[in-house]
Write a protein that holds these residues in place. Structure first.
Motif, PDB file in Angstrom:
ATOM      1  N   HIS A   1      56.621  54.943  45.580  1.00 47.16           N
ATOM      2  CA  HIS A   1      57.323  54.160  46.594  1.00 47.16           C
ATOM      3  C   HIS A   1      57.441  52.716  46.122  1.00 47.16           C
TER       4      HIS A   1
ATOM      5  N   ASP B   1      56.164  49.991  47.293  1.00 48.72           N
ATOM      6  CA  ASP B   1      54.924  49.225  47.196  1.00 48.72           C
ATOM      7  C   ASP B   1      54.106  49.627  45.975  1.00 48.72           C
ATOM      8  N   ASP B   2      54.206  50.910  45.557  1.00 44.31           N
ATOM      9  CA  ASP B   2      53.498  51.341  44.344  1.00 44.31           C
ATOM     10  C   ASP B   2      54.058  50.622  43.117  1.00 44.31           C
TER      11      ASP B   2
ATOM     12  N   ALA C   1      55.634  47.821  43.113  1.00 37.76           N
ATOM     13  CA  ALA C   1      55.335  46.396  43.232  1.00 37.76           C
ATOM     14  C   ALA C   1      53.925  46.102  42.731  1.00 37.76           C
ATOM     15  N   VAL C   2      52.976  46.963  43.061  1.00 41.21           N
ATOM     16  CA  VAL C   2      51.603  46.773  42.605  1.00 41.21           C
ATOM     17  C   VAL C   2      51.523  46.919  41.085  1.00 41.21           C
TER      18      VAL C   2
END
Length: 437
Positions: A407, A409-410, A412-413
């Motif tokens: 996703h 956020d994954d 982005a991290v």
């Protein structure tokens, strides 16, 4: 130092003409002591203006009974010829650039000592002391190695000069164009012949042939060689660095109880990224800003120096810490095994891309690297991004690599971890390399 020609004439006595160094040609035919002193002053004045001075003399001879040597002719001095051989445009600047790069320049010529001194000073070569051929015969190698201008030099003396410099431990490059330069061109570490006016013998004896006979090309080759060496070191440091996080992620499941993150197919895919980066991206990097100012490297220095290995290990450990943090965070969030593997792999790829960015320059420790143009890097990065996108969006590829869905956020991290590693490495790059030497 002189050339004599003799012609047979059917209706008159034979005719001999000699041209060469005034001190060799001007013998008894130059007149009394006062006339010879006047001649010497004239030669000195012409040579001081940078002219190559030749004396010309003639003699009537019996062409059927020639003397054993030209000294047996009763020559009468005809006069002096001054030949102007001005420096080519850019030579003085090229010599200054070579000196700045740590190259010591030595001038060797057959011309008069005063001519040699005038030309050397015009070119920017120190000429406080000029060693002539007769003085060179009596000098030891230590004095020869300390002299920068040699005049009235014979071919065998050129060879001795090269050997004296090499015996001191210098890396000797010799330039020349004539047949008499061939022995010294062959004996030098790097023989450089002139391609246009150079003789066949000189070109065959040399290791490098200049197509345009321009000394500036030697300086350009020096800069190119240093750039190639720098880029080779960058590639080697990258190779050391990238394999640290790869090995670390292979061992992480044993240390932290994580699922197996990297299998053979993942490592093979990573190597497909690493190889073109080393062979294409770093090879295309422009030269460092100090390439023309630094001292020459020690020829005995190893390719993998201690500082280079330590710098590579530091880059790898920082990247490993960032990627491991992403994997542990994913495990702490109880993400499925295939998603942990996917996010860790993407974090690793972002970390490797960050290592490319960090390794592009030894001296630039800020984001000025973004302004350094490298078309090959853009092509490689675009290809990597396209492949990574396909791995996420194409289900057969995801199943083959056992990747779960990722996703926003994954990603982005994962990208944040790579960026954090880049920022930290850029911050410590300069002080660390200064400490490592």
């Amino acid at each position: 130092l002189a050339v004599t020609r003799v012609w047979r004439r059917p209706t008159a006595a034979g005719w001999a003409v000699v041209k060469g160094a005034p001190e060799t040609v001007a013998g008894p035919g130059a007149g009394d002591a006062a006339a010879r002193a006047d001649l010497a002053r004239t030669v000195e004045a012409m040579a001081a203006s940078g002219l190559r001075v030749l004396a010309v003399a003639e003699a009537a001879v019996d062409a059927d009974t020639l003397p054993a040597t030209p000294a047996g002719f009763a020559f009468t001095l005809l006069g002096l010829v001054g030949l102007a051989d001005p420096l080519r445009p850019g030579v003085r600047e090229a010599i200054a650039a070579a000196r700045t790069a740590g190259v010591r320049l030595v001038m060797i010529t057959g011309d008069h000592p005063t001519t040699a001194r005038a030309v050397a000073r015009e070119a920017g070569i120190a000429a406080d002391t000029v060693l002539t051929g007769p003085e060179l015969d009596a000098a030891d190698d230590a004095r020869i190695a300390e002299t920068t201008v040699f005049a009235r030099v014979r071919p065998d003396q050129k060879l001795r000069i090269v050997r004296a410099l090499a015996a001191r431990g210098d890396v000797v490059a010799m330039t020349g164009d004539g047949v008499n330069d061939a022995p010294s061109l062959k004996a030098a570490h790097i023989g450089i012949a002139m391609g246009r006016r150079g003789t066949d013998v000189a070109r065959e004896a040399a290791a490098i042939v200049l197509l345009d006979d321009d000394f500036g090309a030697v300086v350009a080759a020096l800069r190119l060689g240093r750039r190639i060496w720098d880029n080779l070191e960058k590639a080697m440091a990258f190779v050391v660095a990238v394999h640290v996080p790869i090995a670390g992620l292979a061992l992480a499941p044993l240390a932290f109880g994580l699922p197996i993150l990297l299998g053979p197919i993942h490592i093979a895919l990573l190597e497909m990224v690493i190889d073109p980066v080393c062979s294409l991206v770093f090879e295309a990097e422009p030269e460092e800003a100090d390439v023309g100012r630094r001292a020459p490297r020690d020829p005995a220095a190893p390719l993998l120096s201690r500082g280079l290995v330590v710098w590579g290990l530091v880059q790898g450990l920082v990247t490993l810490a960032a990627v491991a943090a992403v994997a542990l965070l994913a495990a702490a969030r109880a993400m499925p095994e295939d998603e942990i593997r996917a996010v860790a792999f993407f974090a690793l790829v972002f970390g490797l891309l960050g290592l490319i960015f960090v390794g592009r320059s030894f001296g630039i420790a800020d984001f000025g690297l973004l302004r350094r143009r490298n078309t090959t890097l853009v092509v490689v990065l675009t290809t990597v991004v396209a492949v990574m996108t396909a791995l996420v969006g194409w289900p057969p590829a995801a199943r083959l690599l056992r990747f779960g869905p990722l996703h926003g956020d994954d990603l982005a991290v994962a990208s944040a971890a790579g960026l954090a590693a880049v920022v930290l490495l850029q911050a410590i790059k300069r002080p660390l390399r200064r400490a490592l030497g």
